[in-house]
Every structure is written in structure tokens, then in C-alpha cells.
Design an enzyme around this catalytic site. Structure first.
Site, PDB file in Angstrom:
ATOM      1  N   HIS A 263      50.090  69.225  25.096  1.00  0.00           N
ATOM      2  CA  HIS A 263      49.534  68.490  25.404  1.00  0.00           C
ATOM      3  C   HIS A 263      49.645  67.003  24.507  1.00  0.00           C
ATOM      4  CE1 HIS A 263      49.389  65.330  28.138  1.00  0.00           C
ATOM      5  NE2 HIS A 263      48.494  64.598  28.001  1.00  0.00           N
ATOM      6  N   GLU A 264      49.025  67.303  23.359  1.00  0.00           N
ATOM      7  CA  GLU A 264      48.882  66.705  22.237  1.00  0.00           C
ATOM      8  C   GLU A 264      50.115  66.670  21.570  1.00  0.00           C
ATOM      9  OE1 GLU A 264      47.250  63.889  23.161  1.00  0.00           O
ATOM     10  OE2 GLU A 264      45.918  64.714  24.504  1.00  0.00           O
ATOM     11  N   HIS A 267      52.792  64.261  22.380  1.00  0.00           N
ATOM     12  CA  HIS A 267      52.666  63.291  21.722  1.00  0.00           C
ATOM     13  C   HIS A 267      52.948  63.004  20.474  1.00  0.00           C
ATOM     14  CE1 HIS A 267      51.225  60.807  24.952  1.00  0.00           C
ATOM     15  NE2 HIS A 267      49.629  61.907  25.355  1.00  0.00           N
ATOM     16  N   GLU A 293      53.916  59.518  27.828  1.00  0.00           N
ATOM     17  CA  GLU A 293      53.346  60.413  28.846  1.00  0.00           C
ATOM     18  C   GLU A 293      54.771  61.715  29.396  1.00  0.00           C
ATOM     19  OE1 GLU A 293      49.708  60.768  28.114  1.00  0.00           O
ATOM     20  OE2 GLU A 293      50.005  62.148  30.174  1.00  0.00           O
TER      21      GLU A 293
END
Lengths: 496, 496
Positions: A263-264, A267, A293
């Protein structure tokens, strides 16, 4: 020096200060010994004040007026000027005493919230939260006046420039009508299969770290311009050329850290892929929180909970933890990573139930900012919304309206970006897979380059050149629209 | 607010900025990915400019004039005001264009030095070093004029406030006369014993780190206000309440990291022990580099190369590395840690030969600043000095006058503080052991509290209240004086 050139120099300095603050903030969350907290807070406060002084420098207003009049600026420079004006308006919209009062109210309220959450005691939080809300309303009104927006839209605009509640209402009402029935159906499909037992740990932290780094490399993260570390609350931060992500390891369950890292990394890929020539300029920043997001969820939910990804990842997982057996086959792992469950806690929710958590918060915060609901009624309204949207009611406020820090910490207008991001993620992933036929096969062999190259061109490298809907239209053929998201859910969760 | 109070606020802000810079600098040396170097340099340059602006704020000069006139300030506040004046004078002594020219010349010269050292090519460095020297002379002259000092003493004063070359000449001439004969004697004593073979490694880095942390804890380092990490060049840095040290591990030789950690811990104990009430004020800073180096050398050379310390440390070393045998007995380890050798390289020198390296550099830099010697003659003068002081001549300039970064990086006037620190270390350790009869027995059982408690009172907690000689006189009964240092050497190296 031309007015435009003067502006780029000043915004470059503001960016150099942001980079310093970003690294110090990262350090506070990852490296700092606890005895340094007070002294660090002082240093950060000083730098933030100085940065604010640079951002409201009166010369900016003259330069902004003078710049661009001679028609010599290119497309990117014009967009940069537009973004500079937007940032300047946002920075100067609030009177200094409101900023200070708000910052103090938030500090106090965050502390009260920690205690109130531990005690599950909403009335203890109420007076502090009321003060934060009052000041958020005031800030929304002040910004709204400058921008011609409602107070709520003005707050939302800080996180998602151009975002409007009218559009969100339509998207969310549609999802709110769709999700309860869909969730029931998905649960019914799932119930026909056996419930997987937890994978047997412990999973050594070093092995988890190695696996995470392996995945980051596969996804295209550039370790020459970033790091992976540990913090209590995972985040993506740091500086322009130094995009650092964090995770948290649980020896009993490696999946949280693994999916968190992915997830990170989503980003971070956005941040590392911003346009190099405008890295320190307003037009070179990420467009907003919806697209941000969308990039984390595209990786975590769309790409890396796919059967293709798990076909690639399963052998690496087995190797990392010296594991074997039927539970560790790609198919079994995929079932595990696509479990649906009606829970109370947003951050633990799967992609099917997550939007319900967000829609609930969005509706409540919009009503509260509009003064259309007394704050004291929040717990009751929360539970009613949970019943309506998720069909389950938390047994106490700790698992209910006290679970998130966003409201106590002044993040009103932020919540909708989570689900708007999920919608955009589905739309962008679908478009990428159609435009790049090798995207999914690439993922199956651990090669994310075809996917990421498309994202670089259509999202990351665009910076803040376009607004979100314009970017989505160019990249996917249509503005933000939940139909692809719904189709994705149906394909993944209703097939038996 | 009184003028004095305004000053404390402004110096508090300057300190908050120093803390930010200190952590960012630490990060650059320990954590930063290489791709972030240029962007980080920009951020640091911005913060340094802002800090300089705060330090030369014209209001300071009015406040400094007005403060303290009413006789209400206590001893510490008066000393704080005196230090504020000293710092302000130093900060405002140089015209901005000289600071800028010097900073550019240093950057260029440091790069040229890296290449010239690799190539052992002094002529390639000469023009760059000449420019740095020229600007250092100019800076020394400008500061000297304000302070009524010779250019060299004015440069020295930046590192050691109150330091004077007249006194150093006397101390160093005495040592220069004493050391060559003493070294010969010590080598003769040593030659009567067998030369120890290297301890058999490899020594796992994790084990080395654990041993280092164990020693830091024994010495009294507070991990709640600091960290131990890795960097290419070990240092002690960070911020007021966050004193971070670094080391470098060699799997073939654990002693370098171990003694390095102990050395930096000595520095860190000084920083952590500065007076709490004045931590962010000028009077709360360390007095100067002589006392700073005295604290690192007191730990590394006086306390931790003693037979008492090795009695405590030997079992821990054996345990850390799973080692045993006669080489790992305390006595054998002590012999190993007190070997004397005539070498070319200052940083590798033992405590007997180290002063010769420093005296050489001190004499040369003093002559160069005074323009009493052409820079082109440096290599020849270096080799002549090595012959005179150490009885050995390096085979090339890489192992000779090109070995240190100090001159290329503008650190003229720094070198003498190493040996003045060694002298002060002997004096302070001797006084501590006489005042605290449990100091040495404490070290033998790994309890440094009696020693450190004395140092807290007599050195660390004094901040910059007194000048170095005054502090030494109160603590040891006499100003800086080499007799204890010489007696220490004789006791340790001539006993057979």
C-alpha cells in the site's frame, strides 16, 4: 528576474523547507528517542512558522499578479502559476489567530481523544471535539468565502482540490444502495467455502522485512531515493527525492506488514514518479488525496490481491518463511487475501465493506460541519448508520465513533478521499490493463514495469497539471465513476 | 519583556534551529539514500542561512547593550549574557562576502583533496588549498581585529574560546622535547615482550553492536536521549536532548568500533550532562573543543585502556564473540590496547605518539597562517617535522600532508585541541580518582557512576560558565599542565 522566475525561487525555498520538515517528521516517527519529543516539537514548530512566513510573503501577491501576463509561459508553467495562486489563496485564507486557536484546540483534543477512546467515553471527548468542530466550521466558512464554496467543500478542497460534495453525494448514494445487498451476496458465496485457519507462525521480522523489500523492488520502488523503516502507524513521507515508507511487523501475522508495505509503496511510486522538472514546484506535486489513495489501493487491492500476483508471490512467501503445504498455495492465499467480513473497525476492513465505513463518516461530518446535527448525537447517529450500511452495531464507542483520530486532529473533509481513491483505483487499473496487455501477465511473473510505466505516464508524471476528473478522463475515458469499481467487486467476490 | 529575556527567546530559537540542522546532518550521514544528496544540501543550506539571519538579527545588538545593566542577573545569567556577546561577536565578525567565498572555496577544495589524496598529488591540491588558506588568513585577521588577537589565535578561539598560541607553544615545546626519548624508551620496554598476534575473527557485527551498547550503558549513556548508529566517519551529533553517536564496524577487528564507541560516548556524556536549565542557551553549551576532547579521551584512553576496565570488559568480550584462550585474558587484552607504534597516520596513532602528529600540524598551520612559510613547502616541512618528532618519514604525501581533511575543509586552528584534550583528560581523570576513591574500583566492576558523577559536577554540568583553565583549576587544582599526562604515560608505558 521575471515575476514568474521570482515565484519559482520562492516556492523552491518553501519546498526545501518542506523537505526538511518531512525528514524531521519521519525521524520523530521512526528514530527519535522518547526523551527528545519536547525539543523536537519546538524545532518543528519553528520550521513550520518559518515556512508559513515564506508562504504568505507579501511579495508573492505582487508577483502572482504580475506573472504570466506576457503570454510567454508554456502549458506546465501556466499550470504552475495556477497552482501557486491556489496554494497562496489557501495559505492566506485564514486569519493567524484562527490558525493558532485551531492548532491549540487540536493538540488538546488529540490528548483527550486518546484517553476517551481507551475509556470508551464519548462525553469526556465532547467539549474538546466541539471546540475543534467550531473552529473547523469557522475555517471552512473563511476559506469558502474566498473560494465561493460551502464550508464543507472548502475543507474538502484542502485534501482534494476541485472535489465537491454534490458529486460525492451522488457517488456515495449509489454505492450505499448497492453495497448492503452486494455484501450479503459476497458473504453467501464465501460461506460455501471453508474458512481458512490462520497461517502458522511465528514469522521472523527479518524474513518479513526481506519479503517486503523484495516486493517493493518488484513494484519499481527506487531504493536510491527512499527507505523502508518501522513506525507505530505506517506512512509514506520524507522529502522530494527521498520518499520513505514505514510499516509495522507482527510476528504472528505477516500479511498486515506485507499488504501495508505494498500500500505505502503505491503512495511512494506516485511521489517518486512526480515530474522531475517540477519536483519542487506546486505543479509538480501530487494532484490530491483521491489520486494518492488511488495509487496505494491500485497496488494493494487491484494488483496485489489478484490471482496473478499471488501466483508470483506464493513461492516467495514460502521461501521467506520456510513454509509449505496446501495453505501456502497461490489459490489458498488468494482466498485468504480476499476474505469479506462485517467488522466495526475501518482500518481492518476489506475492500467490500470499507466504503460503508467511509460513507458513514462522510455523511456525519458533512452534517456536523453544516450544523445540521448536534455533536452530542454523534454516537447514536454512528450506530444507526452502521446498522443501515453494514448491518452491524458496535458494542461501544471505542469500536464506534471514537476509533479514528481524523476528527480530533482536525482532518474534517478527508474521509471521502479513501473511497473516491478506491473507485479511481479500479478505473485506472482497468484502463491500464486494457492499454497495456502485458500489465497483468507482467504481474504474474513479478514484473510490474508495464503497469507502472503506464501509471508514470498517465498519473505520476502528470503532477498537478490537471484536475482529478480531467486526468481520469484522459487516462480512462471518463471522469470518476463507480461502475468499474462495482464490476471489479462483482468479478472478484461473486464468482464461486 | 526585559532585554535579557528577549535574548533568551532569540537564542532559544537559534538553538531549536541548531537541533533541526543537527538531526538532518545526522540523517545525511547515517540514513539518507544517495539520490537525496543534492536536495538535502539545499535544505541544509536554507536552514543555515536562516539560522545565520537569526544570529545576526540587528535587535540582538540593542538587547545585548541594554541587558544586565540593572544588576538583577544571577551568576549563570551573567555568564549567559557574556557568552551571548561572544557568540554575537563571532557571528558578526565576518563580512557576508567573505563567508560565502570561504564556503565555496572549501567545497571545491574538499573535492580536489579527495582526488589529490587518492593520487598522492600535493601539487594538484596546492592552488585550491592556497585559496582556502588565503581566506582563512583573511577571516583570522577580521576576527582578530575585533577580539584583539593574532589571526591564528582568532581562528583557534572559534574552537577553544580563550585558547592562546603562546600557552600552547610552551606546552607543546615541552612535550616535543619529552616525547621522542620517551617513545624510544616505551618501545624498548615493549620489545622485551612478545608481539601479540591479531585476535582471530570474524566478529559478527550484531555481537559488536551489542557489546558497544553494553559499554555505553556501563558508562552512563542515556538511550532515552540518544542512539547508536553506523556512519563512514564516526561522530557525536544530533540535538540537545537527542545526542546520537555513530561507529563503523570491521568484521576482522572489533576493537576499532569498540574503542570508537567508547570515545564517542565520552563526547556524548558531556553533551547529555550539560546544565538542563540552560540547555538551549549559550552558557549551557560545552566550553570548547579542548574539554570536549578531554571527555572522549578520558573515557577511551584513561578509563577504558586501564587494567581495571579490561578486567571488567574481558569476560564480556569473550561472551560476545564466543572466544576463549590466553589471548582473551584481561592482561593480554590490556597489553594489546596499550601497544605503541611509530606510524604515519594520526587517526591510527596510540596515545604516546599521537601528540607528535598534532604538534607537527599545529606548528605548520601556525606558520602558514602567519605567512611565515610558503604553502608549496608544506610536504617538505611535513616530512622534516615527522623525522624530528617521530623519527620516521612517510613514503608519500597520501600518508603525509594529504591525510587529513581539516585544512581543505577550513578547520585551521582545530588541531591543537586534540592534544590539549589529552592533557586535560589525564589531569581530570587523576583528580577524579583522587577525589572519588571508588572511581577506579567502580570501573573494575563496570560501574562508572562514581567517575561520571564527579565529571557531571566538575565538567559537564558547568557548561560554558567558566573558561577552560578556570574550570580545570577548580576541578584539579591547576590550569592545563602536561605533568600529569607525562606521569600517566610513564606509569603505563615504562613499567615492564
Amino acid at each position: 528576474m521575471s515575476a514568474y522566475a521570482s515565484l519559482t525561487v520562492q516556492f523552491g525555498r518553501i519546498s526545501a523547507m518542506s523537505n526538511a520538515i518531512g525528514i524531521l517528521q519521519w525521524d520523530s516517527d521512526t528514530m527519535m528517542p522518547k526523551g527528545a519529543a519536547a525539543s523536537r516539537a519546538e524545532s518543528l514548530a519553528l520550521l513550520r512558522v518559518m515556512q508559513h512566513e515564506m508562504a504568505v510573503d507579501p511579495r508573492l501577491s505582487d508577483w502572482l499578479e504580475a506573472a504570466g501576463g506576457d503570454g510567454t509561459l508554456g502549458t506546465w508553467e501556466q499550470a504552475n502559476l495556477r497552482e501557486m495562486r491556489r496554494v497562496f489563496t489557501a495559505q492566506t485564507a485564514l486569519p493567524a489567530d484562527l490558525v493558532e486557536a485551531s492548532s491549540k484546540a487540536i493538540s488538546t483534543c488529540e490528548m483527550a481523544w486518546r484517553q476517551a477512546r481507551a475509556d470508551s467515553d464519548f462525553p469526556a471527548l465532547l467539549p474538546y471535539l466541539a471546540e475543534v468542530l467550531r473552529l473547523q466550521r469557522e475555517a471552512g466558512a473563511a476559506k469558502g468565502e474566498k473560494l465561493g464554496l460551502s464550508p464543507y467543500d472548502a475543507l474538502l478542497n484542502d485534501y482534494e482540490p476541485g472535489g465537491r460534495s454534490e458529486k460525492i453525494d451522488a457517488l456515495f448514494d449509489d454505492l450505499a444502495a448497492f453495497l448492503p445487498g452486494f455484501t450479503q451476496e459476497a458473504l453467501a458465496v464465501q460461506a460455501r467455502r471453508p474458512t481458512p485457519a490462520p497461517l502458522a507462525g511465528p514469522f521472523a521480522i527479518e524474513a518479513q522485512r526481506g519479503l517486503g523489500q523484495r516486493m517493493m523492488t518488484a513494484l519499481g520502488y527506487d531504493f536510491d531515493r527512499g527507505r523502508l523503516d518501522v513506525s507505530t502507524h505506517p506512512f509514506c513521507g520524507g522529502a522530494d527525492h527521498d520518499v520513505r515508507i514505514t510499516t509495522r511487523y507482527d510476528e504472528a501475522d505477516f500479511s498486515k506488514a506485507l499488504m501495508g508495505v505494498i500500500h505505502e509503496t503505491g503512495h511512494a511510486l506516485y511521489e517518486q514518479g512526480r515530474p522531475a522538472a517540477f519536483m519542487s514546484q506546486p505543479v509538480g506535486q501530487a494532484r490530491g488525496m483521491v489520486l494518492h489513495e488511488s495509487q496505494s489501493l491500485l497496488m494493494e487491492m487491484q494488483a496485489c490481491r489478484s490471482p496473478e500476483f499471488l501466483g508470483f508471490a506464493a513461492p516467495l512467501m514460502r521461501e521467506a518463511f520456510g513454509a509449505s503445504g496446501p495453505d501456502w498455495e497461490a489459490e489458498a492465499l488468494w482466498r485468504r487475501y480476499t476474505r469479506v467480513e462485517r467488522g466495526f473497525i475501518r482500518v481492518d476492513a476489506d475492500e467490500v465493506t470499507y466504503p460503508a465505513h467511509v460513507i458513514l463518516r462522510y455523511r456525519l461530518e458533512k452534517a456536523l460541519i453544516a450544523d445540521a446535527m448536534p455533536l452530542a448525537e454523534l454516537p447514536a447517529a454512528w450506530n444507526a448508520g452502521m446498522q443501515e450500511l453494514l448491518g452491524t452495531v458496535p458494542p461501544n464507542d471505542r469500536l464506534g465513533c471514537l476509533q479514528d483520530i481524523h476528527w480530533p486532529s482536525g482532518g474534517w473533509g478527508y474521509f471521502p478521499t479513501y473511497t473516491l481513491g478506491a473507485i479511481a483505483a479500479a478505473q485506472l487499473f482497468d484502463a491500464a490493463c486494457r492499454a497495456e496487455p502485458d500489465a497483468l501477465p507482467g504481474i504474474a511473473r513479478g514484473d510490474f514495469a508495464p503497469l507502472v510505466s503506464w501509471l508514470r505516464t498517465h498519473v505520476h508524471g502528470q503532477g498537478a497539471l490537471l484536475d482529478t476528473d480531467e486526468l481520469l478522463t484522459r487516462a480512462t475515458g471518463r471522469p470518476l465513476d463507480a461502475s468499474v469499481f462495482k464490476a471489479h467487486l462483482a468479478r472478484r467476490y461473486l464468482a464461486s
